[in-house]
Design a protein around this motif. Structure first.
Motif, PDB file in Angstrom:
ATOM      1  N   TRP A 184       0.876  -1.386  -0.048  1.00  0.00           N
ATOM      2  CA  TRP A 184       0.045  -0.011   0.122  1.00  0.00           C
ATOM      3  C   TRP A 184       1.037   1.171  -0.108  1.00  0.00           C
ATOM      4  O   TRP A 184       0.337   2.397  -0.652  1.00  0.00           O
ATOM      5  N   PHE A 192       1.169   2.581  -3.609  1.00  0.00           N
ATOM      6  CA  PHE A 192      -0.018   3.022  -4.457  1.00  0.00           C
ATOM      7  C   PHE A 192      -0.560   4.172  -3.459  1.00  0.00           C
ATOM      8  O   PHE A 192      -1.121   4.988  -4.136  1.00  0.00           O
ATOM      9  N   PHE A 193      -0.232   4.248  -2.354  1.00  0.00           N
ATOM     10  CA  PHE A 193      -0.712   5.489  -1.251  1.00  0.00           C
ATOM     11  C   PHE A 193       0.360   5.943  -0.688  1.00  0.00           C
ATOM     12  O   PHE A 193       0.311   6.065   0.893  1.00  0.00           O
ATOM     13  N   GLY A 246      -3.378   3.795  -7.408  1.00  0.00           N
ATOM     14  CA  GLY A 246      -4.120   3.826  -6.148  1.00  0.00           C
ATOM     15  C   GLY A 246      -5.380   4.440  -6.109  1.00  0.00           C
ATOM     16  O   GLY A 246      -6.248   4.138  -5.599  1.00  0.00           O
TER      17      GLY A 246
END
Length: 171
Positions: free
Chosen positions: A73, A76-77, A113
């Motif tokens: 994550w 993507f973030f 994301g």
């Protein structure tokens, strides 16, 4: 087959399954005639959209889990941890005419994301529309359509970025 092997098999099929189902739902959505709720006189296209959307929503949730497992994550973030330097570097590179590269925590990963978030919002608002009291259903329908339009824009952008990714193989 162990649970891990099953998950790995599902994981490899998530992206193409979500893509194909999303395209099916998008291309047939103009044939959907649902207002406040699904009625007993619903057409094949109405039923396909509702239950195909439910399946796509479940796969979207699994896809989000896949993206977030194992710390992925952060790719993507990255803005969630205030790690925006690669993103800002890609944006300043664009201003100088340089195309961003895929991977890492840059612009392309952040866009991917945001696509996951949009897909989840489309699924969530679709489920809320289906489950809502008829007096609130049109509000959820409105939000569903707004997020669906955003997701359609993302699909187009994602395809363009995929073509740019092919460039990486030739450099």
């Amino acid at each position: 087959m162990t649970a891990k092997q099953l998950w790995q098999r599902i994981e490899t099929m998530l992206h193409p399954a979500v893509l194909l189902l999303s395209l099916l739902l998008v291309f047939t959505s103009s044939w959907v005639l649902i207002g406040r709720q699904l009625t007993s006189r619903a057409s094949f296209w109405d039923l396909l959209h509702v239950y195909g959307g439910l399946l796509t929503g479940i796969l979207a949730l699994l896809f989000a889990v896949k993206v977030c497992v194992g710390g992925q994550w952060r790719q993507f973030f990255p803005w969630l941890t205030l790690d925006v330097k690669p993103l800002m570097s890609d944006i300043s590179g664009l201003m100088r005419g340089q195309l961003p590269h895929s991977g890492g925590k840059g612009l392309i990963s952040v866009i991917e994301g945001l696509g996951v978030i949009l897909l989840l919002l489309v699924a969530l608002t679709g489920a809320a529309w289906y489950a809502a009291d008829p007096s609130n259903a049109l509000t959820w329908r409105y939000y569903h359509i707004v997020f669906a339009h955003g997701f359609i824009g993302f699909i187009v952008l994602h395809c363009v970025l995929a073509l740019l990714h092919l460039r990486d193989f030739f450099n």
